[in-house]
Scaffold this motif. Sequence first.
Motif, PDB file in Angstrom:
ATOM      1  N   TYR A 121      -8.187  -2.319  -2.227  1.00 46.06           N
ATOM      2  CA  TYR A 121      -7.936  -3.070  -0.992  1.00 46.06           C
ATOM      3  C   TYR A 121      -8.490  -4.483  -1.076  1.00 46.06           C
ATOM      4  CZ  TYR A 121      -6.023   1.012   1.304  1.00 46.06           C
ATOM      5  OH  TYR A 121      -5.212   2.062   1.645  1.00 46.06           O
ATOM      6  N   VAL A 150      -5.611   3.317   6.275  1.00 45.93           N
ATOM      7  CA  VAL A 150      -4.955   2.237   5.526  1.00 45.93           C
ATOM      8  C   VAL A 150      -4.996   0.915   6.302  1.00 45.93           C
ATOM      9  CG1 VAL A 150      -2.666   1.444   4.745  1.00 45.93           C
ATOM     10  CG2 VAL A 150      -3.455   3.746   4.158  1.00 45.93           C
ATOM     11  N   VAL A 193       0.864  -1.180   0.000  1.00 46.38           N
ATOM     12  CA  VAL A 193       0.000   0.000   0.000  1.00 46.38           C
ATOM     13  C   VAL A 193       0.902   1.233   0.000  1.00 46.38           C
ATOM     14  CG1 VAL A 193      -1.817   1.281   1.177  1.00 46.38           C
ATOM     15  CG2 VAL A 193      -1.823  -1.232   1.216  1.00 46.38           C
ATOM     16  N   ALA A 247      -8.449  -0.551   6.415  1.00 47.92           N
ATOM     17  CA  ALA A 247      -8.849  -1.118   5.123  1.00 47.92           C
ATOM     18  C   ALA A 247      -8.141  -2.454   4.865  1.00 47.92           C
ATOM     19  CB  ALA A 247      -8.544  -0.126   4.003  1.00 47.92           C
ATOM     20  N   ILE A 248      -6.890  -2.564   5.298  1.00 46.02           N
ATOM     21  CA  ILE A 248      -6.160  -3.840   5.113  1.00 46.02           C
ATOM     22  C   ILE A 248      -6.793  -4.928   5.981  1.00 46.02           C
ATOM     23  CG2 ILE A 248      -3.952  -5.049   5.509  1.00 46.02           C
ATOM     24  CD1 ILE A 248      -2.560  -2.298   4.972  1.00 46.02           C
TER      25      ILE A 248
END
Length: 310
Positions: free
Chosen positions: A62, A99, A6, A102-103
Amino acid sequence: MKVGIVGAGMVGSSAGYALALTGIASEIVLVDMHEALARAQAEDIAHATPFHSATKVTAGSYADLAGSSVVIIAAGVNQKPGEDRLALLERNAQVFKQVVGAILAVVPNPILLIASNPVDIMTDIATRISGLSPQRVIGSGTILDTARFRSLLGRHLGISSQSVHAYVLGEHGDSEVLTWSNARAGSLAVSDFAAQTGKPITKEIRAEIDDNVRNAAYRIIEGKGSTYYGIGAGLARIIKAIALDQRAVLSVSIVTPAVEGVEHVALSVPRVIGAQGVMTDLFPELDDAEHAALKRSALLLKEKASAVRL
Ligand code: ADP
């Protein structure tokens, strides 16, 4: 093994490139808020693989990270004019919140590999945000500083850097500690190796190597704006240790229960790395000055990390 990245800027894409050439990952997926950038980087890297490996390299969202064992986070925002470091850190902490969330929504128990700077603080932040065990949230830390230290010592002694064992501990940054007292070359103390081979490590040589390791990034940034190939290769090295369950000893940053009396601080010491991330933390023998310098580094990082509101 599938690896997600990412942040497809210079560091993320260099890591993808280095990793693709090793052929260790079966698949690499690049994600960036700028989708066109991620697509272009993935395509460019994919064009290099036919010469070296069969790694599949794509860009995606994602959702496409599903099934990744390791996700590198190299996303971040840059300093605005007049913005102080803490304000920048807090903006980057917000980026990490988004981030990491979302991961985790698609990969529930990943190993996160943190590359964004200041890497020790960002590792602490990612550990707090993710709730993952600290052994699975690994900052690249001083992996590159250690490599530079070995390379410069090897060059001075006239031997391969792979025959030099020497570590840089603490912060990846100004307060880092080059541990000269336990540096070894071909199983000899470096000072003995140097004496036997007629290449003494004088005060001047030591100061020059210290300066070169500590200030390498500044010099590179002056010449080309930022650093990325070295760290890209370092990230690929960590992933190799994980993918092959190598139990390699590498200096990386994780939140560590106690370092020099400072509790729960993210910084680098040598650690054993295998398939599940960090297996063991190692605390080398140090001289008094190195102990004091490592404590200073730990205190400074603890203070900086504690100041960041999440
Ligand atoms: P570096 O030299 O550290 O790689 P760059 O600025 O080249 O720095 O790369 C950082 C990348 O992170 C940029 O491509 C940027 O678009 C990306 N990025 C920033 N914020 C986010 C976010 N919230 N989600 C995904 N990517 C992001």
